[in-house]
Design an enzyme around this catalytic site. Structure first.
Site, PDB file in Angstrom:
ATOM      1  N   CYS A   1       2.415   3.382   9.818  1.00  0.00           N
ATOM      2  CA  CYS A   1       2.690   4.677   9.169  1.00  0.00           C
ATOM      3  C   CYS A   1       3.484   5.596  10.103  1.00  0.00           C
ATOM      4  O   CYS A   1       3.074   5.843  11.240  1.00  0.00           O
ATOM      5  CB  CYS A   1       1.387   5.353   8.737  1.00  0.00           C
ATOM      6  SG  CYS A   1       1.720   6.907   7.872  1.00  0.00           S
TER       7      CYS A   1
ATOM      8  N   ASN B   1       8.591  -7.336   4.390  1.00  0.00           N
ATOM      9  CA  ASN B   1       8.581  -6.097   3.602  1.00  0.00           C
ATOM     10  C   ASN B   1       9.786  -5.223   3.949  1.00  0.00           C
ATOM     11  O   ASN B   1      10.242  -5.186   5.078  1.00  0.00           O
ATOM     12  CB  ASN B   1       7.262  -5.346   3.875  1.00  0.00           C
ATOM     13  CG  ASN B   1       7.228  -3.945   3.294  1.00  0.00           C
ATOM     14  OD1 ASN B   1       7.001  -2.968   4.001  1.00  0.00           O
ATOM     15  ND2 ASN B   1       7.444  -3.815   2.006  1.00  0.00           N
ATOM     16  N   GLY B   2      10.250  -4.514   2.906  1.00  0.00           N
ATOM     17  CA  GLY B   2      11.343  -3.562   3.087  1.00  0.00           C
ATOM     18  C   GLY B   2      12.530  -3.894   2.221  1.00  0.00           C
ATOM     19  O   GLY B   2      13.142  -4.962   2.383  1.00  0.00           O
TER      20      GLY B   2
ATOM     21  N   PRO C   1       0.853  -1.193   0.000  1.00  0.00           N
ATOM     22  CA  PRO C   1       0.000   0.000   0.000  1.00  0.00           C
ATOM     23  C   PRO C   1       0.885   1.237   0.000  1.00  0.00           C
ATOM     24  O   PRO C   1       1.845   1.313   0.781  1.00  0.00           O
ATOM     25  CB  PRO C   1      -0.756  -0.122   1.336  1.00  0.00           C
ATOM     26  CG  PRO C   1       0.096  -0.987   2.196  1.00  0.00           C
ATOM     27  CD  PRO C   1       0.859  -1.903   1.279  1.00  0.00           C
ATOM     28  N   MET C   2       0.606   2.202  -0.871  1.00  0.00           N
ATOM     29  CA  MET C   2       1.377   3.458  -0.870  1.00  0.00           C
ATOM     30  C   MET C   2       0.435   4.625  -1.131  1.00  0.00           C
ATOM     31  O   MET C   2      -0.127   4.755  -2.228  1.00  0.00           O
ATOM     32  CB  MET C   2       2.497   3.415  -1.921  1.00  0.00           C
ATOM     33  CG  MET C   2       3.658   2.499  -1.550  1.00  0.00           C
ATOM     34  SD  MET C   2       5.003   2.525  -2.766  1.00  0.00           S
ATOM     35  CE  MET C   2       4.355   1.450  -4.034  1.00  0.00           C
ATOM     36  N   ALA C   3       0.272   5.454  -0.104  1.00  0.00           N
ATOM     37  CA  ALA C   3      -0.620   6.615  -0.218  1.00  0.00           C
ATOM     38  C   ALA C   3      -0.130   7.534  -1.338  1.00  0.00           C
ATOM     39  O   ALA C   3       1.076   7.791  -1.462  1.00  0.00           O
ATOM     40  CB  ALA C   3      -0.630   7.369   1.109  1.00  0.00           C
TER      41      ALA C   3
ATOM     42  N   ARG D   1       8.535   0.572  -3.071  1.00  0.00           N
ATOM     43  CA  ARG D   1       9.197   1.591  -3.888  1.00  0.00           C
ATOM     44  C   ARG D   1       9.802   1.070  -5.177  1.00  0.00           C
ATOM     45  O   ARG D   1       9.886   1.815  -6.159  1.00  0.00           O
ATOM     46  CB  ARG D   1      10.272   2.290  -3.032  1.00  0.00           C
ATOM     47  CG  ARG D   1       9.662   3.168  -1.946  1.00  0.00           C
ATOM     48  CD  ARG D   1      10.675   3.567  -0.913  1.00  0.00           C
ATOM     49  NE  ARG D   1      11.189   2.396  -0.209  1.00  0.00           N
ATOM     50  CZ  ARG D   1      12.234   2.389   0.574  1.00  0.00           C
ATOM     51  NH1 ARG D   1      12.908   3.498   0.758  1.00  0.00           N
ATOM     52  NH2 ARG D   1      12.625   1.279   1.173  1.00  0.00           N
TER      53      ARG D   1
ATOM     54  N   GLN E   1      -6.873  -1.117   2.829  1.00  0.00           N
ATOM     55  CA  GLN E   1      -6.177  -0.780   4.083  1.00  0.00           C
ATOM     56  C   GLN E   1      -6.819   0.432   4.759  1.00  0.00           C
ATOM     57  O   GLN E   1      -7.005   1.473   4.129  1.00  0.00           O
ATOM     58  CB  GLN E   1      -4.701  -0.466   3.834  1.00  0.00           C
ATOM     59  CG  GLN E   1      -3.949  -0.303   5.160  1.00  0.00           C
ATOM     60  CD  GLN E   1      -2.544   0.235   5.017  1.00  0.00           C
ATOM     61  OE1 GLN E   1      -2.346   1.351   4.551  1.00  0.00           O
ATOM     62  NE2 GLN E   1      -1.565  -0.550   5.430  1.00  0.00           N
TER      63      GLN E   1
ATOM     64  N   LYS F   1      -0.485  -4.354   9.330  1.00  0.00           N
ATOM     65  CA  LYS F   1       0.859  -4.055   8.800  1.00  0.00           C
ATOM     66  C   LYS F   1       1.552  -3.121   9.783  1.00  0.00           C
ATOM     67  O   LYS F   1       0.986  -2.099  10.173  1.00  0.00           O
ATOM     68  CB  LYS F   1       0.723  -3.402   7.420  1.00  0.00           C
ATOM     69  CG  LYS F   1       2.041  -3.041   6.743  1.00  0.00           C
ATOM     70  CD  LYS F   1       1.812  -2.667   5.287  1.00  0.00           C
ATOM     71  CE  LYS F   1       3.069  -2.243   4.571  1.00  0.00           C
ATOM     72  NZ  LYS F   1       3.531  -0.903   4.908  1.00  0.00           N
TER      73      LYS F   1
HETATM   74  C1  FMN Z   1       5.065   7.062  -1.078  1.00  0.00           C
HETATM   75  C2  FMN Z   1       4.805   5.986  -0.051  1.00  0.00           C
HETATM   76  C3  FMN Z   1       3.553   5.878   0.499  1.00  0.00           C
HETATM   77  C4  FMN Z   1       3.294   4.870   1.462  1.00  0.00           C
HETATM   78  N1  FMN Z   1       2.030   4.747   1.949  1.00  0.00           N
HETATM   79  C5  FMN Z   1       1.734   3.693   2.776  1.00  0.00           C
HETATM   80  C6  FMN Z   1       0.400   3.435   3.175  1.00  0.00           C
HETATM   81  O1  FMN Z   1      -0.543   4.124   2.776  1.00  0.00           O
HETATM   82  N2  FMN Z   1       0.190   2.373   4.004  1.00  0.00           N
HETATM   83  C7  FMN Z   1       1.207   1.565   4.454  1.00  0.00           C
HETATM   84  O2  FMN Z   1       0.966   0.624   5.202  1.00  0.00           O
HETATM   85  N3  FMN Z   1       2.468   1.793   4.070  1.00  0.00           N
HETATM   86  C8  FMN Z   1       2.754   2.815   3.225  1.00  0.00           C
HETATM   87  N4  FMN Z   1       4.022   2.982   2.783  1.00  0.00           N
HETATM   88  C9  FMN Z   1       5.070   2.016   3.188  1.00  0.00           C
HETATM   89  C10 FMN Z   1       5.165   0.871   2.173  1.00  0.00           C
HETATM   90  O3  FMN Z   1       3.963   0.133   2.126  1.00  0.00           O
HETATM   91  C11 FMN Z   1       6.316  -0.074   2.537  1.00  0.00           C
HETATM   92  O4  FMN Z   1       6.083  -0.597   3.811  1.00  0.00           O
HETATM   93  C12 FMN Z   1       7.671   0.642   2.544  1.00  0.00           C
HETATM   94  O5  FMN Z   1       7.823   1.470   1.408  1.00  0.00           O
HETATM   95  C13 FMN Z   1       8.833  -0.379   2.583  1.00  0.00           C
HETATM   96  O6  FMN Z   1       8.797  -1.225   1.472  1.00  0.00           O
HETATM   97  P1  FMN Z   1       9.768  -0.988   0.176  1.00  0.00           P
HETATM   98  O7  FMN Z   1      11.169  -0.964   0.665  1.00  0.00           O
HETATM   99  O8  FMN Z   1       9.461  -2.142  -0.728  1.00  0.00           O
HETATM  100  O9  FMN Z   1       9.375   0.340  -0.423  1.00  0.00           O
HETATM  101  C14 FMN Z   1       4.318   3.990   1.860  1.00  0.00           C
HETATM  102  C15 FMN Z   1       5.582   4.131   1.300  1.00  0.00           C
HETATM  103  C16 FMN Z   1       5.834   5.095   0.352  1.00  0.00           C
HETATM  104  C17 FMN Z   1       7.215   5.193  -0.263  1.00  0.00           C
END
Ligand code: FMN
Length: 318
Positions: A100, A200-201, A15-17, A225, A69, A139
């Site tokens: 978050c 995740n990460g 999920p990414m806002a 990302r 979510q 999460k």
């Molecule tokens: C622009 C952006 C928006 C995000 N929005 C949310 C969100 O709405 N809900 C959530 O649980 N995590 C959110 N995250 C976190 C990601 O879901 C994820 O946990 C985090 O980016 C680590 O994973 P990655 O290394 O694959 O990016 C967001 C991350 C980014 C970069």
């Protein structure tokens, strides 16, 4: 496994806002994401009938299985949001955001702040589970700070409150996105609960996905990302691809970007879609030579044709 809307070793879109709207979910699904997530949705916004919040929930069959979510720390608002979902949607699951780090969320007691109030987190998960027609997941992060890492204890709380599965991002709230995601803490979570855990990460390619699954023994992995500017990352991971011809890859990515934009236009109309797509243009231009002029053009794009012109010039600069 019962109540889990994806298979072992699946690759999920995080999920990414501001990013994972309908168009982005659809393009990622087409390119191998096994499950998608909505952007985070305010349970309070739903409770107070906010139209913009409601709009964030809409999705099409192209994005399924999809997990919606929600976030919030008020039990009544969470119950309201779950009931609202029960009445209007059929998601694969409902996820509660307890990770978050953003100040405006955290300082309100929502998101990752709930890792500091585990009794409250327990009540919220239990309440959601009691009313939900769908599986409920949570999460969260490794903890709030390096001095208060409590992912293992928190995972047990989620499990005892009835969560069907959990996702762990191996960073603390204080880290935001700096440093590395700690796969050791995710491994310890997996060892200490019986429900499936999604790791995740920093998962960005076949090697990191494989390593995360092997090291943590997680049920599945989640990619965030690395999908920005490259929705093909899911199929690349699945094919084990590591050094595809980059020229070919860039042309392929621009084709994907074109389709991505068309989906957003279908959903939001050209004007709004292009305005929102500008940030994606910048991601799609990552790694293109002499991209500064193209980046300036991206910030001013107002039509589908403007965007295509940018990709056309970029294709010649590869
Ligand atoms: C622009 C952006 C928006 C995000 N929005 C949310 C969100 O709405 N809900 C959530 O649980 N995590 C959110 N995250 C976190 C990601 O879901 C994820 O946990 C985090 O980016 C680590 O994973 P990655 O290394 O694959 O990016 C967001 C991350 C980014 C970069």
């Amino acid at each position: 496994m019962k109540n889990i809307p994806f298979n072992k070793n699946s690759i999920l879109l995080a999920p990414m806002a501001g990013i994972t709207d309908s168009g982005f979910r659809r393009i990622c699904k087409e390119h191998g994401a096994d499950c998608t997530y909505s952007e985070m949705i305010s349970s309070k916004g739903l409770f107070y009938n906010d139209e913009k919040t409601r709009q964030l929930m809409s999705y099409s069959t192209h994005e399924e299985p999809i997990i919606l979510q929600i976030f919030g720390s008020d039990k009544e608002c969470i119950k309201y949001a779950v009931n609202y979902i029960n009445r209007n949607f059929t998601p694969a699951a409902i996820d509660i955001n307890m990770g978050c780090p953003a100040p405006k969320i955290f300082n309100n007691g929502d998101g990752c702040a709930l890792m500091g109030t585990p009794e409250k987190a327990y009540d919220i998960i239990k309440a959601a589970k009691e009313v939900s027609d769908f599986p409920v997941s949570v999460k969260f992060r490794s903890g709030i700070s390096s001095r208060t890492i409590n992912a293992v204890e928190f995972a047990k709380i989620c499990e005892s409150a009835g969560a069907d599965f959990i996702t762990v991002h191996g960073r603390t709230r204080d880290q935001f996105y700096s440093g590395n995601s700690d796969m050791d803490i995710i491994k310890r979570v997996v060892e200490n609960v019986s429900i499936p855990v999604i790791a995740n990460g920093d998962i960005s390619d076949y090697a990191s996905a494989h390593k995360a699954l092997m090291h943590t023994n997680a049920y599945a992995v989640m990619v965030g990302r690395a999908a920005l500017g490259n929705p093909a990352v899911f199929e690349q991971i699945k094919s084990g691809c590591c050094d595809a011809d980059s020229t070919q890859t860039n042309h392929y990515i621009f084709e994907i970007a074109d389709r991505h934009l068309q989906y957003v236009i279908e959903d939001k109309g050209e004007f709004q879609a292009v305005k929102e797509f500008r940030k994606h243009l910048l991601y799609y231009l990552k790694g293109i030579k002499n991209a500064s002029v193209l980046k300036q053009m991206s910030c001013k794009a107002i039509s589908y044709n403007d965007c295509m012109k940018i990709f056309d010039i970029a294709s010649k600069n590869i």
